[in-house]
Enzyme design. Structure first.
Site, short mmCIF file in Angstrom:
data_model
loop_
_atom_site.label_atom_id
_atom_site.label_comp_id
_atom_site.label_asym_id
_atom_site.label_seq_id
_atom_site.Cartn_x
_atom_site.Cartn_y
_atom_site.Cartn_z
N ASP A 1 -6.38 -3.18 1.56
CA ASP A 1 -5.17 -3.29 0.81
C ASP A 1 -4.71 -4.54 0.72
OD1 ASP A 1 -4.60 -2.03 3.66
OD2 ASP A 1 -2.71 -2.48 2.84
N HIS B 1 -3.57 -10.40 8.86
CA HIS B 1 -3.91 -9.14 8.79
C HIS B 1 -4.92 -9.03 7.60
CE1 HIS B 1 -2.00 -4.71 7.17
NE2 HIS B 1 -3.01 -4.72 8.32
N TYR C 1 -6.08 7.44 12.91
CA TYR C 1 -6.30 6.05 12.32
C TYR C 1 -7.53 5.36 12.61
CZ TYR C 1 -5.89 1.22 11.35
OH TYR C 1 -6.13 0.04 11.08
N ARG D 1 -13.22 -5.21 16.37
CA ARG D 1 -12.08 -4.30 16.51
C ARG D 1 -12.80 -2.85 16.64
NH1 ARG D 1 -7.50 -1.73 12.61
NH2 ARG D 1 -9.32 -0.29 12.24
N ASN E 1 0.65 -1.29 0.16
CA ASN E 1 0.02 -0.11 -0.01
C ASN E 1 0.78 1.22 0.01
OD1 ASN E 1 -2.25 1.70 0.21
ND2 ASN E 1 -2.95 1.14 2.28
N HIS F 1 -14.42 -4.51 11.70
CA HIS F 1 -13.89 -3.07 12.13
C HIS F 1 -15.25 -2.40 12.45
CE1 HIS F 1 -10.00 -2.95 9.63
NE2 HIS F 1 -10.14 -4.09 10.27
N TRP G 1 2.34 6.90 12.06
CA TRP G 1 1.03 7.07 11.87
C TRP G 1 0.13 5.67 12.15
CZ3 TRP G 1 -2.03 4.08 8.04
CH2 TRP G 1 -3.15 4.35 7.93
N GLU H 1 -8.75 -11.20 10.32
CA GLU H 1 -9.17 -9.84 10.15
C GLU H 1 -9.87 -9.80 8.75
OE1 GLU H 1 -6.30 -6.76 9.78
OE2 GLU H 1 -7.75 -5.26 10.60
N ASP I 1 -6.78 -1.72 18.13
CA ASP I 1 -5.32 -1.25 17.44
C ASP I 1 -4.68 0.11 17.61
OD1 ASP I 1 -3.32 -1.18 15.50
OD2 ASP I 1 -4.64 -1.82 13.69
N ARG J 1 0.54 -11.45 13.44
CA ARG J 1 -0.61 -10.97 12.37
C ARG J 1 0.06 -11.04 11.12
NH1 ARG J 1 -4.45 -8.48 12.48
NH2 ARG J 1 -3.86 -6.50 11.83
N GLU K 1 -3.30 -4.41 19.82
CA GLU K 1 -2.71 -4.57 18.49
C GLU K 1 -1.64 -3.46 18.24
OE1 GLU K 1 -5.22 -5.23 15.15
OE2 GLU K 1 -3.62 -4.44 13.61
N GLU L 1 1.64 -7.11 11.43
CA GLU L 1 1.29 -7.05 10.05
C GLU L 1 2.36 -6.10 9.15
OE1 GLU L 1 -1.87 -4.28 11.24
OE2 GLU L 1 -1.03 -2.55 10.31
N HIS M 1 -2.01 1.00 16.65
CA HIS M 1 -1.37 1.50 15.10
C HIS M 1 0.17 2.03 15.48
CE1 HIS M 1 -1.78 2.38 10.75
NE2 HIS M 1 -2.35 1.26 11.01
#
Ligand code: EZ4
Ligand code: CO
Length: 404
Positions: free
Chosen positions: A318, A314, A159, A147, A37, A122, A404, A341, A212, A285, A238, A264, A214
């Site tokens: 994407d 994961h 995020y 999640r 991605n 999600h 991010w 997921e 998550d 993941r 996560e 991930e 992130h």
């Protein structure tokens, strides 16, 4: 059997995907996902310029030798671009082998260990009440694991929460460059426990709740969040901390019993080694698209099994329906399966990638088609040309660039 041709297909049915198609002299073909991605065309060049010329004329049954040839043989090992290229080739070769064996891929791996694959969806919202409604809506659809991501008061867009109105007309959006978001760990850490307190009130205790972070926290911050969330019995926390320093996860482990998920962005078993071997995580993941295809993933998952670490591929938008299909075959077989997921695909994505895998409420199944059961409609794919696209970047309130 010989490899006659390998095509790299770039298409954007809602978002960019890179797909490898390997065609043999006997007419059998296989496909694999090679999407990274935001850096898609780097993988295309890697494949077209450096990988494909070496593979024409080879025996597609020699999957392991081809994997080693591309991994060891490059001298420059690992990394997301190299490993996505290897993943695309490897997944396509497993597709061919399973088709040649006239079996669904999971049979070739050792057969089904379960009848269905538990997936998590999600749910997100800007406010606590919006998150609660979103979680209830997913529960209503039949998901037993969800999640939950929440906006943090004072921040427009973070995020997992849809982009704000302002961002639509921002300079970055107009020039098609990365969007910039703003972040404060202290505000986030104060807010998230309140979110999960409310979620337990509305959803009860039978639904698994996940979150998550992130990669935004330091180890001690993650330890505190894990501790604060203990009363709400999360299925997992996560990506609490970037795992470039895997030893940092020891600090989290020393302080909390909240289960930890990671991986991930891992590309190889080496990235996962310390956190698995020291039992610093509970769920790994990695997926077939970023961690070396079916060959790479199977190796990581078998290694994880020794240390009581369970699998959790994961599955964002994407990770294409091709990698999703391959992952589902592994999920159906793998003894130490945990969860899968699925964030869902747009209608155009489903159309470009017809697939045998299916969803029934909150459970998935790879289907009984031979191979991995996912194809690409090349003619339709051509109608969705590539468009440069980036993930957002993130800054602290004083402008410091953050994760991010
Ligand atoms: O941000 O796949 O758990 N899922 C995630 C994803 C990742 C994207 C990055 O390309 O963290 O949404
Ligand atoms: Co994630």
């Amino acid at each position: 059997m010989k490899i006659k041709e390998i095509r790299v297909i770039v298409t954007s049915p809602g978002r960019n995907f890179v797909t490898v198609k390997i065609i043999t002299d006997e007419g059998l073909y296989g496909i694999g996902d090679a999407t990274v991605n935001g850096r898609e065309l780097a993988v295309v060049a890697y494949l077209e310029e450096h990988v494909i010329p070496c593979l024409i004329g080879r025996d597609p049954m020699q999957i392991e030798d081809i994997w080693q040839y591309l991994y060891r043989g490059a001298y420059w090992r690992r990394g997301p671009i190299t490993m996505a290229a290897i993943s695309g080739i490897d997944t396509a070769l497993w597709d061919i082998k399973a088709k040649a064996a006239n079996m669904p891929l999971y049979q070739l791996l050792g057969g089904a260990s379960r009848t269905k694959i538990m997936a998590y969806a999600h749910a997100q919202g800007r406010t606590i009440e919006e998150v609660a409604d979103a979680v209830l809506a997913k529960k209503e659809q039949g998901f037993v694991a969800i999640r939950a991501q929440s906006g943090v008061p004072g921040f427009e867009s973070i995020y997992g929460i849809g982009s704000s109105k302002g961002a639509k007309n921002s300079e970055a959006r107009i020039k098609n460059l990365p969007k910039e978001e703003v972040w404060s760990t202290s505000k986030y850490l104060r807010h998230i426990p309140k979110v999960f307190e409310r979620l337990r009130d509305v959803v009860g205790w039978d639904t698994h709740l996940l979150h998550d972070a992130h990669h935004r926290l330091t180890p001690i911050e993650a330890a505190r969040l894990g501790k604060d969330l203990e009363p709400y019995r999360l299925f997992w926390l996560e990506d609490a901390v970037p795992a470039e320093l895997p030893e940092g996860y020891r600090i989290i482990r020393e302080h909390t019993t909240t289960p930890i998920a990671l991986g991930e962005v891992f590309n190889t078993i080496w990235d996962a080694r310390t956190v698995i071997e020291e039992q610093l995580i509970d769920y790994i993941r990695t997926t077939s698209v970023h961690a070396g295809g079916v060959t790479g993933l199977r190796r990581i998952f078998d290694f994880a099994a020794i240390y009581h670490v369970r699998t959790a591929c994961h599955g964002p938008t994407d990770v294409s329906p091709v990698a999703m299909g391959a992952n589902l075959h592994i999920d159906l077989w793998v003894p130490n399966f945990g969860i899968q997921e699925i964030s869902g695909y747009r209608e155009e994505t489903h159309e470009v990638f017809p697939h045998a895998w299916s969803q029934d409420g909150g459970f998935l199944h790879p289907g009984e088609a031979i191979g991995h059961g996912v194809d690409i409609d090349e003619e339709l794919a051509r109608k969705y040309p590539y468009k440069r696209s980036y993930l957002p970047v993130n800054r602290l309130e004083d402008g410091t660039l953050w994760h991010w």
